[in-house]
Design a protein around this motif. Structure first.
Motif, PDB file in Angstrom:
ATOM      1  N   GLU A  60       8.991   2.129   1.540  1.00  0.00           N
ATOM      2  CA  GLU A  60       9.488   3.856  -0.005  1.00  0.00           C
ATOM      3  C   GLU A  60       9.156   3.598  -1.057  1.00  0.00           C
ATOM      4  OE1 GLU A  60      12.467   6.351   1.237  1.00  0.00           O
ATOM      5  OE2 GLU A  60      11.592   7.808  -0.711  1.00  0.00           O
ATOM      6  N   THR A  61      10.438   2.471  -0.828  1.00  0.00           N
ATOM      7  CA  THR A  61      10.773   1.625  -2.563  1.00  0.00           C
ATOM      8  C   THR A  61       9.112   0.954  -2.699  1.00  0.00           C
ATOM      9  OG1 THR A  61      12.485   1.368  -1.793  1.00  0.00           O
ATOM     10  CG2 THR A  61      11.587   0.172  -4.047  1.00  0.00           C
ATOM     11  N   GLY A  62       8.913   0.320  -1.885  1.00  0.00           N
ATOM     12  CA  GLY A  62       7.359  -0.866  -2.559  1.00  0.00           C
ATOM     13  C   GLY A  62       5.978   0.868  -3.381  1.00  0.00           C
ATOM     14  N   LEU A  63       5.739   1.567  -2.250  1.00  0.00           N
ATOM     15  CA  LEU A  63       4.660   2.282  -3.067  1.00  0.00           C
ATOM     16  C   LEU A  63       5.569   2.789  -4.269  1.00  0.00           C
ATOM     17  CD1 LEU A  63       2.812   4.568  -2.211  1.00  0.00           C
ATOM     18  CD2 LEU A  63       4.077   6.158  -1.156  1.00  0.00           C
ATOM     19  N   ARG A  64       6.798   3.274  -4.004  1.00  0.00           N
ATOM     20  CA  ARG A  64       6.819   4.522  -5.435  1.00  0.00           C
ATOM     21  C   ARG A  64       7.122   3.253  -6.258  1.00  0.00           C
ATOM     22  NH1 ARG A  64      12.244   8.185  -4.098  1.00  0.00           N
ATOM     23  NH2 ARG A  64      11.065   9.862  -2.495  1.00  0.00           N
ATOM     24  N   GLY A  65       7.562   2.176  -6.465  1.00  0.00           N
ATOM     25  CA  GLY A  65       7.100   0.889  -7.482  1.00  0.00           C
ATOM     26  C   GLY A  65       5.731   1.288  -7.790  1.00  0.00           C
ATOM     27  N   PHE A  66       4.738   1.055  -7.009  1.00  0.00           N
ATOM     28  CA  PHE A  66       3.263   0.951  -7.481  1.00  0.00           C
ATOM     29  C   PHE A  66       2.978   2.398  -7.674  1.00  0.00           C
ATOM     30  CE2 PHE A  66      -0.735  -0.488  -6.001  1.00  0.00           C
ATOM     31  CZ  PHE A  66      -2.020   0.755  -6.391  1.00  0.00           C
ATOM     32  N   GLY A  70       1.407   0.746 -11.100  1.00  0.00           N
ATOM     33  CA  GLY A  70      -0.033   0.250 -10.859  1.00  0.00           C
ATOM     34  C   GLY A  70      -0.309  -1.164 -10.448  1.00  0.00           C
ATOM     35  N   ASN A  71       1.194  -2.023 -10.489  1.00  0.00           N
ATOM     36  CA  ASN A  71       1.406  -3.329 -10.217  1.00  0.00           C
ATOM     37  C   ASN A  71       1.022  -3.645  -8.786  1.00  0.00           C
ATOM     38  OD1 ASN A  71       1.411  -6.005 -10.159  1.00  0.00           O
ATOM     39  ND2 ASN A  71       3.250  -6.088 -11.591  1.00  0.00           N
ATOM     40  N   GLU A  72      -0.082  -4.109  -8.989  1.00  0.00           N
ATOM     41  CA  GLU A  72       0.423  -4.378  -6.889  1.00  0.00           C
ATOM     42  C   GLU A  72       0.867  -5.660  -6.087  1.00  0.00           C
ATOM     43  OE1 GLU A  72      -3.467  -2.552  -6.043  1.00  0.00           O
ATOM     44  OE2 GLU A  72      -2.632  -3.722  -4.150  1.00  0.00           O
ATOM     45  N   THR A  73       2.195  -5.788  -7.056  1.00  0.00           N
ATOM     46  CA  THR A  73       2.987  -7.145  -6.618  1.00  0.00           C
ATOM     47  C   THR A  73       4.016  -6.173  -6.174  1.00  0.00           C
ATOM     48  OG1 THR A  73       3.104  -8.651  -8.691  1.00  0.00           O
ATOM     49  CG2 THR A  73       4.654  -8.951  -7.146  1.00  0.00           C
ATOM     50  N   PHE A  74       4.325  -4.674  -6.700  1.00  0.00           N
ATOM     51  CA  PHE A  74       5.345  -3.725  -6.181  1.00  0.00           C
ATOM     52  C   PHE A  74       4.958  -3.591  -4.219  1.00  0.00           C
ATOM     53  CE2 PHE A  74       8.280  -3.032  -9.373  1.00  0.00           C
ATOM     54  CZ  PHE A  74       7.591  -3.935 -10.670  1.00  0.00           C
ATOM     55  N   LEU A  75       3.201  -4.033  -4.107  1.00  0.00           N
ATOM     56  CA  LEU A  75       3.261  -3.145  -2.753  1.00  0.00           C
ATOM     57  C   LEU A  75       3.179  -4.428  -2.451  1.00  0.00           C
ATOM     58  CD1 LEU A  75      -0.418  -1.518  -3.143  1.00  0.00           C
ATOM     59  CD2 LEU A  75       1.975  -0.610  -2.451  1.00  0.00           C
ATOM     60  N   GLN A  76       4.121  -5.231  -2.524  1.00  0.00           N
ATOM     61  CA  GLN A  76       4.155  -6.893  -0.968  1.00  0.00           C
ATOM     62  C   GLN A  76       5.107  -6.152  -0.153  1.00  0.00           C
ATOM     63  OE1 GLN A  76       3.027  -8.989  -0.862  1.00  0.00           O
ATOM     64  NE2 GLN A  76       1.053  -8.816  -2.530  1.00  0.00           N
ATOM     65  N   PRO A  77       6.384  -5.377  -0.245  1.00  0.00           N
ATOM     66  CA  PRO A  77       7.459  -5.118   0.765  1.00  0.00           C
ATOM     67  C   PRO A  77       6.713  -3.765   1.253  1.00  0.00           C
ATOM     68  CG  PRO A  77       8.307  -4.549  -1.901  1.00  0.00           C
ATOM     69  CD  PRO A  77       6.594  -5.667  -1.939  1.00  0.00           C
ATOM     70  N   TYR A  78       5.947  -3.049   0.890  1.00  0.00           N
ATOM     71  CA  TYR A  78       5.676  -1.913   1.630  1.00  0.00           C
ATOM     72  C   TYR A  78       4.935  -2.670   2.717  1.00  0.00           C
ATOM     73  CZ  TYR A  78       2.049   1.555   3.127  1.00  0.00           C
ATOM     74  OH  TYR A  78       1.454   2.660   4.040  1.00  0.00           O
ATOM     75  N   LEU A  79       3.930  -3.906   2.036  1.00  0.00           N
ATOM     76  CA  LEU A  79       2.512  -4.468   3.151  1.00  0.00           C
ATOM     77  C   LEU A  79       3.629  -5.043   4.663  1.00  0.00           C
ATOM     78  CD1 LEU A  79      -0.165  -5.372   0.782  1.00  0.00           C
ATOM     79  CD2 LEU A  79      -0.014  -3.365   1.936  1.00  0.00           C
ATOM     80  N   GLN A  80       4.674  -5.912   3.398  1.00  0.00           N
ATOM     81  CA  GLN A  80       5.407  -6.774   4.627  1.00  0.00           C
ATOM     82  C   GLN A  80       5.885  -5.884   5.341  1.00  0.00           C
ATOM     83  OE1 GLN A  80       7.924  -9.397   1.842  1.00  0.00           O
ATOM     84  NE2 GLN A  80       6.067 -10.445   0.864  1.00  0.00           N
ATOM     85  N   ALA A  81       6.659  -5.165   5.267  1.00  0.00           N
ATOM     86  CA  ALA A  81       7.058  -3.837   6.198  1.00  0.00           C
ATOM     87  C   ALA A  81       6.323  -3.352   7.168  1.00  0.00           C
ATOM     88  CB  ALA A  81       8.327  -3.238   5.277  1.00  0.00           C
ATOM     89  N   LYS A  82       4.925  -2.994   6.816  1.00  0.00           N
ATOM     90  CA  LYS A  82       3.701  -2.417   7.447  1.00  0.00           C
ATOM     91  C   LYS A  82       3.483  -3.660   8.750  1.00  0.00           C
ATOM     92  CE  LYS A  82      -0.522  -0.506   7.132  1.00  0.00           C
ATOM     93  NZ  LYS A  82      -1.719  -0.405   6.085  1.00  0.00           N
ATOM     94  N   ASP A  83       3.731  -4.579   8.310  1.00  0.00           N
ATOM     95  CA  ASP A  83       3.369  -5.443   9.143  1.00  0.00           C
ATOM     96  C   ASP A  83       3.935  -5.977  10.225  1.00  0.00           C
ATOM     97  OD1 ASP A  83       0.862  -6.399   8.315  1.00  0.00           O
ATOM     98  OD2 ASP A  83       1.589  -7.272   6.512  1.00  0.00           O
ATOM     99  N   GLN A  84       5.333  -5.739   9.861  1.00  0.00           N
ATOM    100  CA  GLN A  84       6.542  -5.959  10.761  1.00  0.00           C
ATOM    101  C   GLN A  84       6.822  -4.822  11.719  1.00  0.00           C
ATOM    102  OE1 GLN A  84      10.266  -7.040   8.157  1.00  0.00           O
ATOM    103  NE2 GLN A  84       8.485  -9.314   7.699  1.00  0.00           N
ATOM    104  N   LEU A  85       6.773  -3.714  11.227  1.00  0.00           N
ATOM    105  CA  LEU A  85       7.137  -2.677  11.919  1.00  0.00           C
ATOM    106  C   LEU A  85       6.660  -2.382  13.785  1.00  0.00           C
ATOM    107  CD1 LEU A  85       7.329   0.365   8.840  1.00  0.00           C
ATOM    108  CD2 LEU A  85       8.743  -0.507  10.617  1.00  0.00           C
ATOM    109  N   PRO A  86       5.872  -2.127  13.218  1.00  0.00           N
ATOM    110  CA  PRO A  86       4.781  -2.583  14.828  1.00  0.00           C
ATOM    111  C   PRO A  86       5.677  -3.465  16.130  1.00  0.00           C
ATOM    112  CG  PRO A  86       3.180  -2.669  13.239  1.00  0.00           C
ATOM    113  CD  PRO A  86       3.781  -3.233  12.210  1.00  0.00           C
TER     114      PRO A  86
END
Length: 493
Positions: A60-66, A70-86
């Motif tokens: 949620e935080t990474g999404l809102r920051g992005f 619009g900085n792709e760096t803020f998406l890193q927490p989102y993408l990392q969490a997305k990989d770890q959740l499953p």
């Protein structure tokens, strides 16, 4: 008889007694094991639940920051969490399969998370990446508001689902914990007598073995202490023929090897110092030649020299001075802790007064030094380097024509604590570690003349002395560099 045989005989006797204890405990421990396994599983479930919540918050935080910049760096927490959740969901579900209620709750959470990702997060990311969020029409804006509102409602639902999940887990765990406590108490009462017998026997045998080998172990301790004091030629004389004799021989060989190694290291250090000075001289000579040549061109051409060429020549000399300062900084960094420097009594008030006069701060800058600073028994030049770098940086990187620099002091039981603060532009917390890395600067080198070595030298000096340094700062609120200086000298090897 060898020591190994004596040790084996004692441990065998103790092992037989503990085996008897284990057999008795085994008959009483089935319920204990069952409840222990369940409590451990429950702890893993709660830990995984916390990890799942953190990852979803990160998404949620990474999404809102992005979405904000619009900085792709803020998406890193989102993408990392997305990989770890499953994997976390899979592991958590595996541990709650024995509980239909918890299985149903975790399935609901999985569905809510997948809904958040597919129905809200991914569409919003796609909109932002296509640059449509910044130029939305009325209908698109309404759609965005709807997505954001739905995303918030869904996240709140996920949090509520986690609360229910954790509450149920804590309730059942407490029931199991009470059963476990009851089982442990029963087992403890039955096995106490046998355990006491085992402990008494173990202490008696340990005392016997300790008296047997203490004298020879102390010889080895004394050898290690002699080595730590720099006497690498000391030896152990051991006439016995057992395992400890082999260890004594190994320690003697180690001492001889250390002696040879340190002798070689001293020789290499001397060669390295000589190499550093030679390389420094060889590098500086062509730099000075470049600077002299540029000045000759200006003198020979005079007013015929085009302004653009004059600018290039000036830029060339600036770069030459930067390279020379960089060489000096690297040499200073390499020499820290490798040259013998005499400690002396240093009045910090007088030292800072001298530093202030030497730096000659521009008009408009004031250096406010606290009175009654201590007198330290330390290496003067190193403390001077630390203060000089910190104060000159405060002036150099200030964003205004005037400023206030404060030097403050306090003490703890073991350290003198100094701080140098300014009212300049401040430093973003994201760069607080980076500024102490060699060659790292936060501004363009052409904007502010800097080699990127100063704070690295400061950090190395402080840590070599046995202290620490850190920065406290926020953008627009100035910066405070704080370092500790030990009250007693730290022996560094």
């Amino acid at each position: 008889m060898k020591l190994s045989v004596k040790l084996f005989a004692g441990f065998l006797l103790i092992s037989l007694l503990f085996t008897a204890v284990a057999i008795v405990n085994f008959r009483l421990s089935e319920d204990v094991i069952e409840n222990t396994v369940w409590v451990s599983r429950s702890q893993i479930v709660v830990r995984n639940s916390a990890s799942l919540q953190r990852n979803i918050i990160d998404m949620e935080t990474g999404l809102r920051g992005f979405l904000l910049n619009g900085n792709e760096t803020f998406l890193q927490p989102y993408l990392q969490a997305k990989d770890q959740l499953p994997s976390l969901f899979t592991e958590t579900r595996k541990f709650v399969t024995s509980s239909p209620e918890q299985t149903e709750k975790i399935d609901d959470i999985i569905r809510l998370q997948q809904n958040f990702e597919k129905s809200y997060a991914e569409p919003l990311i796609a909109l932002k990446r296509s640059d449509t969020l910044d130029i939305l029409d009325f209908d698109s804006s309404t759609q965005l508001d709807s997505l954001v509102l739905g995303e918030k409602i869904l996240i709140d639902s996920i949090r509520a689902a986690f609360r229910d999940f954790n509450a149920y887990e804590y309730k059942v765990r407490e029931e199991r914990r009470e059963r476990l406590g009851s089982s442990i108490n029963t087992t403890r009462n039955v096995s106490t007598i046998l355990t006491l017998l085992s402990v008494i026997l173990g202490i008696s045998w340990a005392y016997y073995i300790t008296r047997l080998i203490t004298r020879r172990i102390m010889k080895m301790v004394n050898l290690a202490e002699e080595i730590s004091r720099g006497d690498y030629k000391t030896k152990i004389i051991d006439t016995s023929r057992d395992e400890l004799s082999q260890l004594s021989n190994s320690l003697n060989r180690m001492s001889a090897t250390i002696d040879e190694t340190f002798s070689e290291l001293d020789r290499k250090n001397m060669e390295l110092d000589q190499f550093a000075y030679v390389v420094s001289h060889d590098l500086k000579a062509p730099l000075r030649g470049i600077e002299v040549a540029s000045r000759w061109v200006e003198e020979d051409m005079g007013t015929q020299l085009p302004p653009k060429v004059q600018e290039y020549l000036l830029m060339m000399r600036i770069r030459v001075h930067r390279m020379e300062n960089l060489i000096n900084g690297i040499l200073a960094l390499a020499r820290i802790g490798r040259t013998n420097q005499i400690e002396e009594e240093v009045d910090v008030n007088i030292l800072l007064s001298e530093i202030t006069d030497m730096l000659s701060p521009p008009d408009g800058f004031k250096i406010d030094v606290q009175e009654d600073l201590p007198v330290l028994h330390t290496i003067r030049i190193q403390l001077q380097q630390v203060f000089s770098n910190l104060i000159s940086n405060a002036i150099k990187y200030h964003d205004k024509a005037s400023g206030l620099i404060k030097v403050r002091y306090r003490e703890t039981d073991e350290f003198h604590v100094f701080s140098v603060s300014d009212d300049g532009p401040g430093i973003d917390p994201a760069y607080h570690e980076r500024i102490f890395v060699i060659f790292q600067t936060l501004q363009e080198r052409d904007a502010v003349e800097s080699t990127g070595v100063g704070l690295t030298i400061v950090k190395k000096i402080v840590e070599w002395q046995g202290g620490t340094i850190w920065v406290s700062s926020e953008p627009g609120q100035g910066a405070t560099f704080t370092f500790t200086w030990p009250k007693e000298a730290v022996e560094v090897r």
